[in-house]
Design a protein around this motif. Sequence first.
Motif, short mmCIF file in Angstrom:
data_model
loop_
_atom_site.label_atom_id
_atom_site.label_comp_id
_atom_site.label_asym_id
_atom_site.label_seq_id
_atom_site.Cartn_x
_atom_site.Cartn_y
_atom_site.Cartn_z
N ALA A 84 -2.68 -6.14 -8.95
CA ALA A 84 -1.68 -5.31 -9.64
C ALA A 84 -1.17 -4.24 -8.68
O ALA A 84 -1.93 -3.67 -7.91
N PHE A 85 0.13 -3.99 -8.73
CA PHE A 85 0.73 -3.04 -7.79
C PHE A 85 1.79 -2.19 -8.47
O PHE A 85 2.15 -2.42 -9.63
N ASN A 103 -5.89 6.61 -6.38
CA ASN A 103 -6.04 5.44 -7.22
C ASN A 103 -6.94 4.41 -6.54
O ASN A 103 -7.22 4.49 -5.34
N MET A 104 -7.38 3.40 -7.31
CA MET A 104 -8.17 2.29 -6.78
C MET A 104 -7.39 1.00 -6.98
O MET A 104 -6.89 0.73 -8.08
N ILE A 114 0.01 -2.51 -2.08
CA ILE A 114 -0.31 -1.76 -3.30
C ILE A 114 0.91 -1.07 -3.89
O ILE A 114 1.00 -0.88 -5.10
N VAL A 115 1.84 -0.67 -3.04
CA VAL A 115 3.11 -0.08 -3.49
C VAL A 115 4.23 -0.83 -2.79
O VAL A 115 4.18 -1.04 -1.58
N GLN A 116 5.23 -1.24 -3.56
CA GLN A 116 6.32 -2.04 -3.01
C GLN A 116 7.67 -1.43 -3.39
O GLN A 116 7.77 -0.67 -4.35
N LEU A 117 8.68 -1.78 -2.61
CA LEU A 117 10.04 -1.30 -2.85
C LEU A 117 10.94 -2.47 -3.22
O LEU A 117 10.92 -3.51 -2.56
N ASP A 118 11.73 -2.29 -4.28
CA ASP A 118 12.78 -3.24 -4.62
C ASP A 118 14.10 -2.58 -4.28
O ASP A 118 14.59 -1.72 -5.01
N SER A 142 -2.75 -1.88 2.22
CA SER A 142 -2.52 -0.47 1.95
C SER A 142 -1.11 -0.06 2.36
O SER A 142 -0.56 -0.56 3.34
N ARG A 143 -0.53 0.83 1.59
CA ARG A 143 0.75 1.44 1.94
C ARG A 143 0.61 2.94 1.74
O ARG A 143 -0.08 3.39 0.83
#
Length: 203
Positions: A84-85, A103-104, A114-118, A142-143
Amino acid sequence: NDNAVTDTVIFSAAIGVMISGQANLLSGVHCYNKATGFGGTGIYLKLPGLTQNRIVNSYLDYTGIIAEDPVQLQISGTFFLGDAFILLKSISGVVKGVNIVDNMFSGSGNGIPIVQLDQSRKAFGDVDQVVVDRNSVNGMASRSTVAKGSVDGNGTSWTVDFNPVLLFPNLIKHVQYTLVADGFPVHALRNVSGNRVIVETNA
């Protein structure tokens, strides 16, 4: 607006929580709805440009978070399971005052960030006060908005590529570096474009 969702389990829904107003608090929310891999979303923040929401101490169970043009958004103390991200979705290219910290994240080892950009609609061009840091990551990529690195060897030019870590492309605003060398060469920071830091010396 002005709602609190606390100690709640959400099951069997395409979107677990849809938020379209400000000043809400989600705490102790367990999103166990349709998984992201099957097209589901745990929490959808659909209020671009003025988010003003907090998601804390919650559990995203195989389903993630989408935030459109987030402005003032806090996501902390939350457990993301099963790849999940968090997806920051650009509508007008704005992301400001966002804290994704402490966060975990636990994944399957497939390298999902873990974090993405659209940025399919528009690139994020107005980025300010965004902190992605101090997250615990296992089995995912990791981001962060903060990174450090090192390089050694002989030569007069050294490059450290931060693209595998930094969230935003081509967006380094501050660099602090230390050069350890024999003697006292003249040195300077030459370039930070493309998230690659280049330091050069005269010897």
